[in-house]
Design an enzyme around this catalytic site. Sequence first.
Site, PDB file in Angstrom:
ATOM      1  N   SER A  22       1.181  -7.367  -1.126  1.00 12.17           N
ATOM      2  CA  SER A  22       1.724  -8.438  -0.284  1.00 12.17           C
ATOM      3  C   SER A  22       0.893  -9.713  -0.324  1.00 12.17           C
ATOM      4  CB  SER A  22       1.882  -7.966   1.165  1.00 12.17           C
ATOM      5  OG  SER A  22       0.635  -7.760   1.783  1.00 12.17           O
ATOM      6  N   THR A  24       0.817  -1.212   0.000  1.00 12.20           N
ATOM      7  CA  THR A  24       0.000   0.000   0.000  1.00 12.20           C
ATOM      8  C   THR A  24       0.851   1.262   0.000  1.00 12.20           C
ATOM      9  OG1 THR A  24      -1.841  -1.106   1.119  1.00 12.20           O
ATOM     10  CG2 THR A  24      -1.740   1.291   1.313  1.00 12.20           C
ATOM     11  N   THR A  76       0.983  -4.608   4.107  1.00 10.33           N
ATOM     12  CA  THR A  76       0.651  -4.973   5.485  1.00 10.33           C
ATOM     13  C   THR A  76      -0.006  -6.348   5.629  1.00 10.33           C
ATOM     14  OG1 THR A  76      -1.481  -3.819   5.348  1.00 10.33           O
ATOM     15  CG2 THR A  76       0.405  -2.566   6.179  1.00 10.33           C
TER      16      THR A  76
END
Length: 335
Positions: free
Chosen positions: A56, A14, A87
């Site tokens: 991710s 992000t 994250t």
Amino acid sequence: MAQRKILIIFTGGTIASVKSENGLIPGLNAPQILEFIPEIPADIEIETLQLCNLDSTDVYYKHWLMISEAIERYYEGFDGFVICHGTDTLAYTAAALSYLIQNSPKPIVLTGSQKPIGMEITDAKKNLMDSILYAADPDSNNVNVVFYGKVIAGTRAKKNKSFSFDAFASINYPSIASVQNNGKIIRFIKEPVTGGVKFYHSLNPKVFVLKLTPGITSDILETLFRQYDCIIIESFGVGGIPINLIDDLGRLKDKYAENEKIIIMATQVTYEGSDIATYEVGQRIQNRFRYLQTYDMTLEAAFTKIMWILGNFSGSFHDFHHIFKENINHDILNS
């Protein structure tokens, strides 16, 4: 403080994302991201490495090895490392790196953000700056997550909020330190590293996590035993397992050598850990087959630790049990 040299490794996430017609997607490169934080202190020298640019969700064990190999390649030339990461699986990567890079006197910091760095309201600038400051501090060491001012041991981090800036918690262990808004680092746990860093280069990805649900049947077990070397069972409470699974688990375990298929008993409960012996529904398995237990470990730590063990060691079940119980980067206390 003397000049400190930090390598920032960018992997996407992000923090590097931009808007697209299909939603946010990693799109900024390393120089573009650094343009948003021009206030880096003059006594910190930054170099960057763009390793990949992925959400991710798409990061897995091959990328963990890639990150570890990059740090090993550049280890002697830098005082600390910062990894910018999405994250959603950051806790898995932090745990994996805790096993791949052990006893590091130099800090290896993972961070990310809940909002892209280019947005007007974002946590990305603070998280990245905090991570740089922590990585540049001579008292920092080993693998940690720095997020929303908290410094969390790499084996203890878990994402527990989807949107809030304080997205990560330290599970069953105190935070290592905090980074204040003025950049001051307050340390809660001071543990100097003695000896040299140790890098490992292998992981065994054949690990499956089976989450128990009420009424679950054993139909899937034979397939899991055939395809995976380890099954982590997320049990109910401190270690309850339905009686209808016991016989098939035991039968399938008996088909293989004791060290060939590993069962790990974990809990679905986030805090306070497991203790299989507490209830009869846990003691059912104690005399049926041998297993490992996570106790106060996070699932992310247990998952990556057994990948590391199976990828780097051979031996008996007793040998695996001994290594699994070793405390590595604060991963297990109650065993």
